[in-house]
Design a protein around this motif. Structure first.
Motif, PDB file in Angstrom:
ATOM      1  N   GLN A   7       0.576  -1.347   0.284  1.00 31.77           N
ATOM      2  CA  GLN A   7      -0.071   0.030  -0.097  1.00 31.77           C
ATOM      3  C   GLN A   7       0.774   1.477   0.008  1.00 31.77           C
ATOM      4  O   GLN A   7       0.537   1.907  -0.977  1.00 31.77           O
ATOM      5  N   ASN A   8       1.958   1.368   0.716  1.00 33.19           N
ATOM      6  CA  ASN A   8       2.856   1.921   1.120  1.00 33.19           C
ATOM      7  C   ASN A   8       4.282   1.235  -0.484  1.00 33.19           C
ATOM      8  O   ASN A   8       4.655   0.947   0.520  1.00 33.19           O
ATOM      9  N   ASN A   9       4.973   2.842  -0.349  1.00 30.24           N
ATOM     10  CA  ASN A   9       6.086   2.763  -0.723  1.00 30.24           C
ATOM     11  C   ASN A   9       7.470   2.537   0.568  1.00 30.24           C
ATOM     12  O   ASN A   9       7.258   2.220   1.522  1.00 30.24           O
ATOM     13  N   ILE A  10       7.643   0.851   0.270  1.00 29.23           N
ATOM     14  CA  ILE A  10       8.201   0.104   0.685  1.00 29.23           C
ATOM     15  C   ILE A  10       9.592   1.253   1.332  1.00 29.23           C
ATOM     16  O   ILE A  10       9.862   1.643   0.265  1.00 29.23           O
ATOM     17  N   GLN A  11      10.036   1.275   2.754  1.00 24.63           N
ATOM     18  CA  GLN A  11      11.533   2.134   3.009  1.00 24.63           C
ATOM     19  C   GLN A  11      13.029   2.030   2.099  1.00 24.63           C
ATOM     20  O   GLN A  11      13.076   0.686   1.590  1.00 24.63           O
ATOM     21  N   ARG A  12      13.736   3.115   1.817  1.00 22.67           N
ATOM     22  CA  ARG A  12      14.854   2.994   0.814  1.00 22.67           C
ATOM     23  C   ARG A  12      15.977   3.689   1.051  1.00 22.67           C
ATOM     24  O   ARG A  12      16.630   3.994   1.068  1.00 22.67           O
ATOM     25  N   TYR A  13      15.314   4.188   2.325  1.00 21.03           N
ATOM     26  CA  TYR A  13      16.636   5.201   3.290  1.00 21.03           C
ATOM     27  C   TYR A  13      16.275   4.641   4.770  1.00 21.03           C
ATOM     28  O   TYR A  13      15.983   4.744   5.835  1.00 21.03           O
ATOM     29  N   PHE A  14      18.019   4.905   5.251  1.00 28.10           N
ATOM     30  CA  PHE A  14      18.332   4.385   6.334  1.00 28.10           C
ATOM     31  C   PHE A  14      19.342   4.792   6.960  1.00 28.10           C
ATOM     32  O   PHE A  14      20.145   4.547   6.169  1.00 28.10           O
ATOM     33  N   LEU A  15      19.716   4.902   7.836  1.00 25.58           N
ATOM     34  CA  LEU A  15      20.571   5.223   8.530  1.00 25.58           C
ATOM     35  C   LEU A  15      21.536   6.907   7.985  1.00 25.58           C
ATOM     36  O   LEU A  15      22.929   6.765   7.911  1.00 25.58           O
ATOM     37  N   GLY A  16      21.106   8.092   6.719  1.00 22.18           N
ATOM     38  CA  GLY A  16      21.067   8.861   7.020  1.00 22.18           C
ATOM     39  C   GLY A  16      21.303   8.937   4.749  1.00 22.18           C
ATOM     40  O   GLY A  16      21.960   9.224   4.419  1.00 22.18           O
ATOM     41  N   LEU A  17      21.442   7.434   4.582  1.00 22.80           N
ATOM     42  CA  LEU A  17      21.099   6.796   3.336  1.00 22.80           C
ATOM     43  C   LEU A  17      20.164   6.649   2.754  1.00 22.80           C
ATOM     44  O   LEU A  17      19.585   5.815   2.754  1.00 22.80           O
ATOM     45  N   ASN A  18      19.926   7.026   1.545  1.00 20.76           N
ATOM     46  CA  ASN A  18      19.306   6.449   0.356  1.00 20.76           C
ATOM     47  C   ASN A  18      19.489   5.223  -0.505  1.00 20.76           C
ATOM     48  O   ASN A  18      21.353   4.723  -0.516  1.00 20.76           O
ATOM     49  N   PHE A  19      19.045   4.310  -0.860  1.00 20.44           N
ATOM     50  CA  PHE A  19      19.480   3.164  -1.956  1.00 20.44           C
ATOM     51  C   PHE A  19      19.685   3.922  -3.198  1.00 20.44           C
ATOM     52  O   PHE A  19      19.934   4.760  -3.819  1.00 20.44           O
ATOM     53  N   TYR A  23      29.734   4.632  -1.569  1.00 16.43           N
ATOM     54  CA  TYR A  23      30.233   4.115  -0.069  1.00 16.43           C
ATOM     55  C   TYR A  23      30.465   5.022   0.220  1.00 16.43           C
ATOM     56  O   TYR A  23      30.284   5.222   1.830  1.00 16.43           O
ATOM     57  N   GLY A  24      31.304   6.456   0.060  1.00 15.36           N
ATOM     58  CA  GLY A  24      32.090   6.918   0.228  1.00 15.36           C
ATOM     59  C   GLY A  24      31.298   8.197   1.166  1.00 15.36           C
ATOM     60  O   GLY A  24      31.449   8.579   2.009  1.00 15.36           O
ATOM     61  N   ASN A  25      29.794   8.614   0.665  1.00 18.31           N
ATOM     62  CA  ASN A  25      28.312   8.852   1.530  1.00 18.31           C
ATOM     63  C   ASN A  25      28.572   7.945   3.043  1.00 18.31           C
ATOM     64  O   ASN A  25      28.072   8.392   4.206  1.00 18.31           O
ATOM     65  N   ALA A  26      28.272   6.621   3.058  1.00 20.75           N
ATOM     66  CA  ALA A  26      28.053   6.074   4.161  1.00 20.75           C
ATOM     67  C   ALA A  26      28.916   6.220   5.633  1.00 20.75           C
ATOM     68  O   ALA A  26      28.363   6.168   6.368  1.00 20.75           O
ATOM     69  N   TYR A  27      29.890   6.787   5.868  1.00 25.14           N
ATOM     70  CA  TYR A  27      31.160   7.213   6.961  1.00 25.14           C
ATOM     71  C   TYR A  27      30.824   8.244   7.137  1.00 25.14           C
ATOM     72  O   TYR A  27      30.243   8.566   8.319  1.00 25.14           O
ATOM     73  N   THR A  28      30.152   9.922   6.181  1.00 26.13           N
ATOM     74  CA  THR A  28      29.828  10.780   6.882  1.00 26.13           C
ATOM     75  C   THR A  28      28.287  10.545   7.477  1.00 26.13           C
ATOM     76  O   THR A  28      27.935  11.408   8.366  1.00 26.13           O
ATOM     77  N   ALA A  29      27.274   9.474   6.869  1.00 24.66           N
ATOM     78  CA  ALA A  29      26.075   9.601   7.835  1.00 24.66           C
ATOM     79  C   ALA A  29      26.010   8.397   9.054  1.00 24.66           C
ATOM     80  O   ALA A  29      25.774   8.932   9.733  1.00 24.66           O
ATOM     81  N   LEU A  30      27.262   7.756   9.369  1.00 26.81           N
ATOM     82  CA  LEU A  30      27.060   7.187  10.050  1.00 26.81           C
ATOM     83  C   LEU A  30      27.815   7.748  11.368  1.00 26.81           C
ATOM     84  O   LEU A  30      28.152   6.712  12.762  1.00 26.81           O
ATOM     85  N   THR A  31      28.836   8.477  10.786  1.00 30.98           N
ATOM     86  CA  THR A  31      29.631   9.319  12.235  1.00 30.98           C
ATOM     87  C   THR A  31      28.458  10.590  12.623  1.00 30.98           C
ATOM     88  O   THR A  31      28.359  10.645  13.486  1.00 30.98           O
ATOM     89  N   LYS A  32      27.163  10.757  11.878  1.00 32.37           N
ATOM     90  CA  LYS A  32      26.481  11.249  12.807  1.00 32.37           C
ATOM     91  C   LYS A  32      25.638  11.081  13.800  1.00 32.37           C
ATOM     92  O   LYS A  32      24.920  11.446  14.385  1.00 32.37           O
ATOM     93  N   ILE A  33      25.347   9.385  13.213  1.00 33.97           N
ATOM     94  CA  ILE A  33      24.468   8.793  14.055  1.00 33.97           C
ATOM     95  C   ILE A  33      25.743   7.876  15.320  1.00 33.97           C
ATOM     96  O   ILE A  33      24.695   7.130  15.784  1.00 33.97           O
ATOM     97  N   SER A  34      26.967   8.632  15.111  1.00 34.56           N
ATOM     98  CA  SER A  34      27.608   7.453  15.974  1.00 34.56           C
ATOM     99  C   SER A  34      27.627   6.094  16.362  1.00 34.56           C
ATOM    100  O   SER A  34      27.652   5.218  17.221  1.00 34.56           O
TER     101      SER A  34
END
Length: 167
Positions: A7-19, A23-34
């Motif tokens: 019914q709703n679109n399945i989530q595609r955004y996790f931990l500050g990252l979109n599908f 890869y380089g964006n992952a460490y920036t996002a993960l640092t923000k959430i410690s």
């Protein structure tokens, strides 16, 4: 079994990252959430392993962010396409309680579901045209050789998974 449309679109955004984020964006996002992550996975460009992560109202012992590595003659680039959360339980009743709580939450969010089950495994799948969400309860051997009940929640980008399945 066929996956039904949500019914709703399945989530595609996790931990500050979109599908499909790089890869380089992952460490920036993960640092923000410690987030606590495994340094072993950094050189591979295909997985990042996280520990004790809060997601969906639960703490997950083990989480894996998976990246599609695209190589050319001059470089490699990796894109986020799947995330896997899991927790081990020695007691089936505890694992089943977590499975049911997650199942109820997902059914409230995504109205249609396809369920497969046998004596040792139970799997529920939700899907739309871009993303699959899968919740599983399974009995499996851990790396230390002990048997556990695992509750696993995963999300995948359909196009990337189809590409890997075809290969």
């Amino acid at each position: 079994p066929m996956t039904v449309i949500a019914q709703n679109n399945i989530q595609r955004y996790f931990l500050g990252l979109n599908f499909m984020d790089h890869y380089g964006n992952a460490y920036t996002a993960l640092t923000k959430i410690s987030a606590k992550y495994s340094n072993q996975s950094i050189p591979s460009l295909d997985n990042i392993i996280l520990y004790d992560l809060h997601f969906g109202g639960f703490i997950w012992n083990h989480t894996i962010l998976t990246f599609d590595v695209i190589k050319s003659e001059s470089s490699s680039r990796s894109y986020f396409y799947a995330i896997y959360f899991n927790n081990p339980y020695s007691d089936l009743a505890d694992a089943y309680k977590r499975f049911v709580a997650l199942y109820d939450n997902l059914c409230n969010k995504y109205w249609s579901v396809d369920i497969n089950e046998d004596y040792m495994n139970k799997v529920a799948v939700w899907g739309d045209n871009a993303t699959i969400c899968c919740l599983a309860l399974k009995y499996s051997e851990a790396m230390n050789g002990e048997m556990y009940w695992y509750v696993a929640l995963s999300y995948w980008d359909i196009d990337t998974v189809d590409k890997h399945t075809a290969n």
